[in-house]
Motif scaffolding. Structure first.
Motif, PDB file in Angstrom:
ATOM      1  N   GLU A 221       0.862  -1.185   0.000  1.00  0.00           N
ATOM      2  CA  GLU A 221       0.000   0.000   0.000  1.00  0.00           C
ATOM      3  C   GLU A 221       0.903   1.242   0.000  1.00  0.00           C
ATOM      4  O   GLU A 221       1.137   1.881   1.020  1.00  0.00           O
ATOM      5  CB  GLU A 221      -0.914  -0.003   1.228  1.00  0.00           C
ATOM      6  CG  GLU A 221      -1.967   1.097   1.192  1.00  0.00           C
ATOM      7  CD  GLU A 221      -2.838   1.095   2.440  1.00  0.00           C
ATOM      8  OE1 GLU A 221      -4.072   1.109   2.279  1.00  0.00           O
ATOM      9  OE2 GLU A 221      -2.295   1.063   3.568  1.00  0.00           O
ATOM     10  N   ALA A 222       1.399   1.572  -1.178  1.00  0.00           N
ATOM     11  CA  ALA A 222       2.324   2.698  -1.314  1.00  0.00           C
ATOM     12  C   ALA A 222       1.614   4.029  -1.096  1.00  0.00           C
ATOM     13  O   ALA A 222       2.180   4.957  -0.509  1.00  0.00           O
ATOM     14  CB  ALA A 222       2.983   2.669  -2.691  1.00  0.00           C
ATOM     15  N   TYR A 223       0.376   4.123  -1.576  1.00  0.00           N
ATOM     16  CA  TYR A 223      -0.372   5.377  -1.499  1.00  0.00           C
ATOM     17  C   TYR A 223      -1.392   5.294  -0.370  1.00  0.00           C
ATOM     18  O   TYR A 223      -2.379   4.565  -0.438  1.00  0.00           O
ATOM     19  CB  TYR A 223      -1.031   5.680  -2.844  1.00  0.00           C
ATOM     20  CG  TYR A 223       0.007   5.947  -3.900  1.00  0.00           C
ATOM     21  CD1 TYR A 223       0.534   7.221  -4.082  1.00  0.00           C
ATOM     22  CD2 TYR A 223       0.524   4.909  -4.676  1.00  0.00           C
ATOM     23  CE1 TYR A 223       1.532   7.468  -5.022  1.00  0.00           C
ATOM     24  CE2 TYR A 223       1.520   5.136  -5.613  1.00  0.00           C
ATOM     25  CZ  TYR A 223       2.017   6.418  -5.778  1.00  0.00           C
ATOM     26  OH  TYR A 223       3.012   6.654  -6.704  1.00  0.00           O
ATOM     27  N   HIS A 236       6.386   2.876  -3.867  1.00  0.00           N
ATOM     28  CA  HIS A 236       5.980   2.592  -5.249  1.00  0.00           C
ATOM     29  C   HIS A 236       7.178   2.007  -6.010  1.00  0.00           C
ATOM     30  O   HIS A 236       7.058   0.983  -6.691  1.00  0.00           O
ATOM     31  CB  HIS A 236       5.488   3.877  -5.911  1.00  0.00           C
ATOM     32  CG  HIS A 236       4.929   3.680  -7.283  1.00  0.00           C
ATOM     33  ND1 HIS A 236       4.154   4.604  -7.918  1.00  0.00           N
ATOM     34  CD2 HIS A 236       5.037   2.637  -8.171  1.00  0.00           C
ATOM     35  CE1 HIS A 236       3.807   4.165  -9.118  1.00  0.00           C
ATOM     36  NE2 HIS A 236       4.339   2.973  -9.294  1.00  0.00           N
ATOM     37  N   LYS A 237       8.331   2.643  -5.856  1.00  0.00           N
ATOM     38  CA  LYS A 237       9.538   2.172  -6.549  1.00  0.00           C
ATOM     39  C   LYS A 237       9.927   0.776  -6.079  1.00  0.00           C
ATOM     40  O   LYS A 237      10.251  -0.100  -6.907  1.00  0.00           O
ATOM     41  CB  LYS A 237      10.686   3.154  -6.318  1.00  0.00           C
ATOM     42  CG  LYS A 237      11.971   2.787  -7.053  1.00  0.00           C
ATOM     43  CD  LYS A 237      13.060   3.825  -6.806  1.00  0.00           C
ATOM     44  CE  LYS A 237      14.350   3.439  -7.540  1.00  0.00           C
ATOM     45  NZ  LYS A 237      15.420   4.446  -7.318  1.00  0.00           N
ATOM     46  N   LEU A 244       5.679  -6.267  -7.242  1.00  0.00           N
ATOM     47  CA  LEU A 244       4.534  -6.289  -6.337  1.00  0.00           C
ATOM     48  C   LEU A 244       3.436  -5.344  -6.808  1.00  0.00           C
ATOM     49  O   LEU A 244       3.693  -4.329  -7.461  1.00  0.00           O
ATOM     50  CB  LEU A 244       4.972  -5.885  -4.927  1.00  0.00           C
ATOM     51  CG  LEU A 244       6.008  -6.796  -4.266  1.00  0.00           C
ATOM     52  CD1 LEU A 244       6.550  -6.144  -3.007  1.00  0.00           C
ATOM     53  CD2 LEU A 244       5.397  -8.154  -3.951  1.00  0.00           C
ATOM     54  N   LEU A 245       2.224  -5.652  -6.433  1.00  0.00           N
ATOM     55  CA  LEU A 245       1.083  -4.807  -6.738  1.00  0.00           C
ATOM     56  C   LEU A 245       1.173  -3.526  -5.914  1.00  0.00           C
ATOM     57  O   LEU A 245       1.492  -3.564  -4.721  1.00  0.00           O
ATOM     58  CB  LEU A 245      -0.212  -5.555  -6.402  1.00  0.00           C
ATOM     59  CG  LEU A 245      -1.540  -4.891  -6.786  1.00  0.00           C
ATOM     60  CD1 LEU A 245      -1.678  -4.836  -8.305  1.00  0.00           C
ATOM     61  CD2 LEU A 245      -2.706  -5.692  -6.191  1.00  0.00           C
ATOM     62  N   VAL A 246       0.894  -2.384  -6.524  1.00  0.00           N
ATOM     63  CA  VAL A 246       0.871  -1.096  -5.831  1.00  0.00           C
ATOM     64  C   VAL A 246      -0.582  -0.747  -5.541  1.00  0.00           C
ATOM     65  O   VAL A 246      -1.403  -0.685  -6.458  1.00  0.00           O
ATOM     66  CB  VAL A 246       1.500   0.013  -6.696  1.00  0.00           C
ATOM     67  CG1 VAL A 246       1.398   1.373  -5.985  1.00  0.00           C
ATOM     68  CG2 VAL A 246       2.951  -0.313  -7.001  1.00  0.00           C
TER      69      VAL A 246
END
Length: 289
Positions: A221-223, A236-237, A244-246
């Motif tokens: 869960e980047a965002y 995200h990077k 991996l899924l973002v």
């Protein structure tokens, strides 16, 4: 208007302030196209959520947020698109949910020893649903006049992650949570990695993410509404490098719905939508054979 995705928000089945219909109506009004209700350690609200989402024309995934312990800090694992009727998974979550109440009993006991005159029944009275957790303890402390705001409870002096009255979740590891989610047919995503706290580090590092990848982690869960722009870009990077899924999550509980303020690249939204469309298409194909 641009379409949005929100794969992390709560109802009053856990520590959210709104009922399932209320929170889904809020999500749908905000132009979210793909969503997941992710209450803490429970999926009791998911069947109703599917019914409401259908009426609203909202694409909904089954979802849950499971609390685990990793290196003396809490890590939350999000589960998506699993079988809501999986008996083993339901039994596992029911036990997790019960353990939350036991944790609060211990928190109240610690606060009592520190001179705070509150009871477990006081805490229960602050919950709009079956869930009881630290936020209900905070509301009790506020009602009793010990603090002015809920956030004042989440400090080192009270019930923050390093607080004097903090009680950690039981010893469930991220590895076990990931396995349980996979066994129910779902995918596992680490929630808000930038918010991780332990006595040793601030935020999950690349080596931590890689360890969880070895355990089967599917996404990051980047965002998140409490990630800064630079933190979101960092995860995200990492996710892109390691395949991996973002994902995106408001982590909404109450107040202003923060999805509007998360700066999510359009390609992330499109990739999420395509990923789950393909995945669900494959599931339907398998069932029809």
């Amino acid at each position: 208007m641009l379409k949005k995705v929100d794969l992390h928000f709560h109802s009053n089945h856990s520590d959210g302030s709104l009922s399932v219909p209320e929170v889904l109506e809020l999500v749908a009004r905000s132009n979210v196209e793909l969503a997941a209700l992710t209450d803490h350690d429970t999926i009791k609200g998911v069947p109703e959520a599917f019914e409401v989402a259908k009426k609203l024309g909202l694409s909904l995934l089954s979802g849950v947020e499971i609390s685990t312990m990793y290196e003396d800090g809490e890590v939350h694992i999000l589960g998506y698109d699993f079988d809501v009727d999986d008996e083993e998974f339901n039994t596992f979550l029911n036990k997790r949910f019960e353990s939350r109440a036991n944790k609060v009993v211990k928190i109240v006991s610690k606060l009592n020893a520190m001179g705070y005159d509150i009871t477990f029944d006081d805490v229960l009275s602050q919950s709009p649903g079956p869930f009881v957790g630290r936020v209900n303890v905070a509301k009790t402390l506020m009602e009793k006049g010990y603090i002015k705001h809920v956030k004042d409870a989440f400090t080192d002096k009270l019930i923050g992650d390093k607080g004097a009255a903090y009680v950690a979740p039981d010893g469930l590891s991220p590895k076990e949570a990931i396995e349980k989610i996979h066994n129910a047919g779902g995918i596992a995503v680490v929630a808000h990695p930038g918010l991780y706290r332990s006595p040793h580090k601030y935020g999950l590092k690349e080596e931590d993410i890689l360890r969880m990848v070895e355990w089967g982690l599917d996404g990051v869960e980047a965002y998140h509404s409490k990630h800064t722009y630079s933190i979101s870009k960092y995860y995200h990077k990492l996710a892109m490098i390691h395949g991996l899924l973002v994902t995106v999550g408001s982590d909404y509980h109450y107040g202003i719905y923060p999805i509007e303020f998360i700066n999510v690249p359009r390609e992330v939204v499109f990739e999420l939508m395509k990923f789950f469309e393909r995945r669900q298409g494959l599931q339907v194909s398998k069932k029809s054979r």
